[in-house]
Design a protein around this motif. Structure first.
Motif, PDB file in Angstrom:
ATOM      1  N   TYR A  69      -7.231 -35.345 -24.663  1.00 15.67           N
ATOM      2  CA  TYR A  69      -6.917 -33.921 -24.483  1.00 15.67           C
ATOM      3  C   TYR A  69      -7.877 -33.243 -23.502  1.00 15.67           C
ATOM      4  CZ  TYR A  69      -4.195 -34.846 -28.657  1.00 15.67           C
ATOM      5  OH  TYR A  69      -3.311 -35.380 -29.550  1.00 15.67           O
ATOM      6  N   VAL A  70      -8.101 -33.907 -22.376  1.00 17.63           N
ATOM      7  CA  VAL A  70      -9.017 -33.404 -21.357  1.00 17.63           C
ATOM      8  C   VAL A  70      -8.293 -33.398 -20.016  1.00 17.63           C
ATOM      9  CG1 VAL A  70     -11.205 -33.784 -20.153  1.00 17.63           C
ATOM     10  CG2 VAL A  70     -11.024 -34.322 -22.571  1.00 17.63           C
ATOM     11  N   THR A  71      -8.471 -32.327 -19.255  1.00 12.40           N
ATOM     12  CA  THR A  71      -7.938 -32.242 -17.897  1.00 12.40           C
ATOM     13  C   THR A  71      -9.104 -32.140 -16.928  1.00 12.40           C
ATOM     14  OG1 THR A  71      -5.943 -31.123 -18.671  1.00 12.40           O
ATOM     15  CG2 THR A  71      -6.453 -30.946 -16.330  1.00 12.40           C
ATOM     16  N   TRP A  72      -9.144 -33.063 -15.984  1.00 12.06           N
ATOM     17  CA  TRP A  72     -10.186 -33.100 -14.961  1.00 12.06           C
ATOM     18  C   TRP A  72      -9.598 -32.579 -13.660  1.00 12.06           C
ATOM     19  CZ3 TRP A  72     -15.138 -35.490 -15.497  1.00 12.06           C
ATOM     20  CH2 TRP A  72     -15.378 -36.084 -16.732  1.00 12.06           C
ATOM     21  N   ASN A  73     -10.324 -31.692 -12.996  1.00  7.98           N
ATOM     22  CA  ASN A  73      -9.927 -31.185 -11.686  1.00  7.98           C
ATOM     23  C   ASN A  73     -11.096 -31.311 -10.723  1.00  7.98           C
ATOM     24  OD1 ASN A  73      -8.263 -29.023 -13.637  1.00  7.98           O
ATOM     25  ND2 ASN A  73      -7.120 -29.866 -11.933  1.00  7.98           N
ATOM     26  N   LEU A  74     -10.794 -31.755  -9.518  1.00  5.42           N
ATOM     27  CA  LEU A  74     -11.749 -31.764  -8.423  1.00  5.42           C
ATOM     28  C   LEU A  74     -11.174 -30.850  -7.362  1.00  5.42           C
ATOM     29  CD1 LEU A  74     -14.229 -32.943  -6.879  1.00  5.42           C
ATOM     30  CD2 LEU A  74     -12.670 -34.701  -6.014  1.00  5.42           C
ATOM     31  N   VAL A  75     -11.907 -29.798  -7.024  1.00  3.09           N
ATOM     32  CA  VAL A  75     -11.408 -28.824  -6.050  1.00  3.09           C
ATOM     33  C   VAL A  75     -12.484 -28.595  -4.997  1.00  3.09           C
ATOM     34  CG1 VAL A  75     -12.174 -26.840  -7.445  1.00  3.09           C
ATOM     35  CG2 VAL A  75     -10.344 -26.546  -5.796  1.00  3.09           C
ATOM     36  N   SER A  76     -12.052 -28.521  -3.753  1.00  2.00           N
ATOM     37  CA  SER A  76     -13.003 -28.258  -2.674  1.00  2.00           C
ATOM     38  C   SER A  76     -13.369 -26.776  -2.682  1.00  2.00           C
ATOM     39  CB  SER A  76     -12.418 -28.657  -1.318  1.00  2.00           C
ATOM     40  OG  SER A  76     -11.291 -27.882  -1.026  1.00  2.00           O
ATOM     41  N   GLU A 121      -9.662 -29.448 -24.950  1.00  2.00           N
ATOM     42  CA  GLU A 121      -9.281 -28.773 -26.181  1.00  2.00           C
ATOM     43  C   GLU A 121     -10.268 -29.081 -27.296  1.00  2.00           C
ATOM     44  OE1 GLU A 121      -5.193 -29.459 -27.184  1.00  2.00           O
ATOM     45  OE2 GLU A 121      -4.576 -29.251 -25.107  1.00  2.00           O
ATOM     46  N   ILE A 122     -10.767 -30.304 -27.315  1.00  2.00           N
ATOM     47  CA  ILE A 122     -11.756 -30.727 -28.300  1.00  2.00           C
ATOM     48  C   ILE A 122     -13.074 -30.895 -27.553  1.00  2.00           C
ATOM     49  CG2 ILE A 122     -12.363 -32.474 -30.006  1.00  2.00           C
ATOM     50  CD1 ILE A 122      -9.364 -33.247 -29.991  1.00  2.00           C
ATOM     51  N   GLN A 123     -14.130 -30.302 -28.046  1.00  2.00           N
ATOM     52  CA  GLN A 123     -15.424 -30.332 -27.361  1.00  2.00           C
ATOM     53  C   GLN A 123     -16.095 -31.689 -27.568  1.00  2.00           C
ATOM     54  OE1 GLN A 123     -16.445 -27.738 -25.499  1.00  2.00           O
ATOM     55  NE2 GLN A 123     -14.602 -26.624 -26.013  1.00  2.00           N
ATOM     56  N   ASN A 124     -15.647 -32.704 -26.816  1.00  2.00           N
ATOM     57  CA  ASN A 124     -16.224 -34.034 -26.987  1.00  2.00           C
ATOM     58  C   ASN A 124     -16.793 -34.615 -25.696  1.00  2.00           C
ATOM     59  OD1 ASN A 124     -13.851 -34.473 -25.678  1.00  2.00           O
ATOM     60  ND2 ASN A 124     -13.091 -36.049 -27.052  1.00  2.00           N
ATOM     61  N   ILE A 125     -16.902 -33.823 -24.654  1.00  2.00           N
ATOM     62  CA  ILE A 125     -17.450 -34.282 -23.378  1.00  2.00           C
ATOM     63  C   ILE A 125     -18.937 -33.948 -23.328  1.00  2.00           C
ATOM     64  CG2 ILE A 125     -17.377 -33.967 -20.872  1.00  2.00           C
ATOM     65  CD1 ILE A 125     -14.956 -35.413 -21.846  1.00  2.00           C
ATOM     66  N   ASN A 126     -19.754 -34.967 -23.063  1.00  2.00           N
ATOM     67  CA  ASN A 126     -21.196 -34.766 -22.940  1.00  2.00           C
ATOM     68  C   ASN A 126     -21.509 -34.511 -21.460  1.00  2.00           C
ATOM     69  OD1 ASN A 126     -23.948 -34.748 -23.067  1.00  2.00           O
ATOM     70  ND2 ASN A 126     -24.115 -36.635 -24.244  1.00  2.00           N
ATOM     71  N   GLU A 127     -21.858 -33.282 -21.164  1.00  2.00           N
ATOM     72  CA  GLU A 127     -22.077 -32.870 -19.782  1.00  2.00           C
ATOM     73  C   GLU A 127     -23.309 -33.530 -19.167  1.00  2.00           C
ATOM     74  OE1 GLU A 127     -21.816 -28.659 -17.344  1.00  2.00           O
ATOM     75  OE2 GLU A 127     -21.970 -28.656 -19.512  1.00  2.00           O
ATOM     76  N   LYS A 128     -24.332 -33.786 -19.964  1.00  2.00           N
ATOM     77  CA  LYS A 128     -25.550 -34.412 -19.443  1.00  2.00           C
ATOM     78  C   LYS A 128     -25.288 -35.842 -18.995  1.00  2.00           C
ATOM     79  CE  LYS A 128     -28.804 -31.588 -21.979  1.00  2.00           C
ATOM     80  NZ  LYS A 128     -29.911 -31.535 -22.931  1.00  2.00           N
ATOM     81  N   VAL A 129     -24.452 -36.556 -19.717  1.00  2.00           N
ATOM     82  CA  VAL A 129     -24.121 -37.929 -19.329  1.00  2.00           C
ATOM     83  C   VAL A 129     -23.353 -37.928 -18.012  1.00  2.00           C
ATOM     84  CG1 VAL A 129     -22.770 -39.960 -20.006  1.00  2.00           C
ATOM     85  CG2 VAL A 129     -24.144 -38.759 -21.705  1.00  2.00           C
ATOM     86  N   ILE A 130     -22.431 -36.985 -17.855  1.00  2.00           N
ATOM     87  CA  ILE A 130     -21.664 -36.882 -16.616  1.00  2.00           C
ATOM     88  C   ILE A 130     -22.587 -36.547 -15.446  1.00  2.00           C
ATOM     89  CG2 ILE A 130     -19.875 -35.562 -15.430  1.00  2.00           C
ATOM     90  CD1 ILE A 130     -18.509 -35.293 -18.171  1.00  2.00           C
ATOM     91  N   LEU A 131     -23.499 -35.604 -15.644  1.00  2.00           N
ATOM     92  CA  LEU A 131     -24.430 -35.240 -14.571  1.00  2.00           C
ATOM     93  C   LEU A 131     -25.328 -36.410 -14.178  1.00  2.00           C
ATOM     94  CD1 LEU A 131     -25.404 -31.610 -15.640  1.00  2.00           C
ATOM     95  CD2 LEU A 131     -24.111 -32.285 -13.622  1.00  2.00           C
ATOM     96  N   ASN A 132     -25.801 -37.168 -15.163  1.00  2.00           N
ATOM     97  CA  ASN A 132     -26.630 -38.342 -14.865  1.00  2.00           C
ATOM     98  C   ASN A 132     -25.830 -39.400 -14.112  1.00  2.00           C
ATOM     99  OD1 ASN A 132     -28.943 -37.296 -16.005  1.00  2.00           O
ATOM    100  ND2 ASN A 132     -28.521 -38.163 -18.015  1.00  2.00           N
ATOM    101  N   THR A 133     -24.574 -39.576 -14.479  1.00  2.00           N
ATOM    102  CA  THR A 133     -23.715 -40.532 -13.775  1.00  2.00           C
ATOM    103  C   THR A 133     -23.454 -40.076 -12.346  1.00  2.00           C
ATOM    104  OG1 THR A 133     -22.670 -41.044 -15.892  1.00  2.00           O
ATOM    105  CG2 THR A 133     -21.547 -41.794 -13.904  1.00  2.00           C
ATOM    106  N   LEU A 134     -23.235 -38.779 -12.163  1.00  2.00           N
ATOM    107  CA  LEU A 134     -23.017 -38.251 -10.815  1.00  2.00           C
ATOM    108  C   LEU A 134     -24.258 -38.413  -9.947  1.00  2.00           C
ATOM    109  CD1 LEU A 134     -21.022 -34.993 -11.620  1.00  2.00           C
ATOM    110  CD2 LEU A 134     -20.139 -37.068 -10.556  1.00  2.00           C
ATOM    111  N   GLN A 135     -25.438 -38.257 -10.536  1.00  2.00           N
ATOM    112  CA  GLN A 135     -26.675 -38.420  -9.770  1.00  2.00           C
ATOM    113  C   GLN A 135     -26.898 -39.866  -9.349  1.00  2.00           C
ATOM    114  OE1 GLN A 135     -28.682 -36.181  -8.538  1.00  2.00           O
ATOM    115  NE2 GLN A 135     -27.675 -34.440  -9.483  1.00  2.00           N
TER     116      GLN A 135
END
Length: 159
Positions: A69-76, A121-135
């Motif tokens: 139940y997650v929607t990802w968007n990449l926008v310039s 919809e459900i708060q299950n995304i860990n933003e710190k893990v995503i940021l570390n992966t992006l780095q």
């Protein structure tokens, strides 16, 4: 008889996370790297995000993960358009010069190249893990979290 007033802003409570990306990649290459690194399936939408009657358009990639139940968007965030410069009349020679104008989707962050919007919809995304992966992606200069509630142009992120 008492009057009851409803505030329309009270009904709009879309919870999403917003991540700013600084990189010099083309949009399709960044989407490929995000798909490969984060395990996403971002694909380009058929229509870009247009503002001010086609004055500026921004590329938009989307993936709806129905199982989580997650929607990802990449926008310039940056749109560059080549236009004719305004020339004064009455000159001896025709001078048709082209000028490149730059528009920003989120004007408060003019140096940001892309935004990742994660609607869940459900708060299950860990933003710190995503940021570390992006780095860990060498082509991305930096990435950081942005509070969407403090943006003046947050209505541009409704798509």
């Amino acid at each position: 008889m008492a009057l009851h007033k409803l505030q329309v802003d009270d009904f709009y409570d879309d919870s999403y996370k917003l991540i700013a990306l600084h990189c010099n990649l083309e949009d399709y290459r960044l989407a490929y790297l995000l798909n490969k690194t984060l395990g996403l399936q971002l694909s380009r939408k058929t229509e870009d995000l247009d503002f001010k009657y086609l004055e500026s358009s921004y590329s938009l990639f989307e993936w709806k993960n129905h199982s989580e139940y997650v929607t990802w968007n990449l926008v310039s965030n940056i749109c560059k358009r080549e236009e004719n410069s305004l020339a004064s009349t009455g000159t001896l020679f025709q001078n048709n010069q082209k000028v490149i104008r730059t528009f920003n989707l989120i004007s408060e962050y003019k140096t940001v190249n892309f935004f990742i919007k994660i609607s869940e919809e459900i708060q299950n995304i860990n933003e710190k893990v995503i940021l570390n992966t992006l780095q860990s992606i060498p082509q991305i200069i930096t990435s950081y979290s942005v509070n969407p509630l403090k943006l003046k142009s947050k209505n541009h992120l409704i798509f």
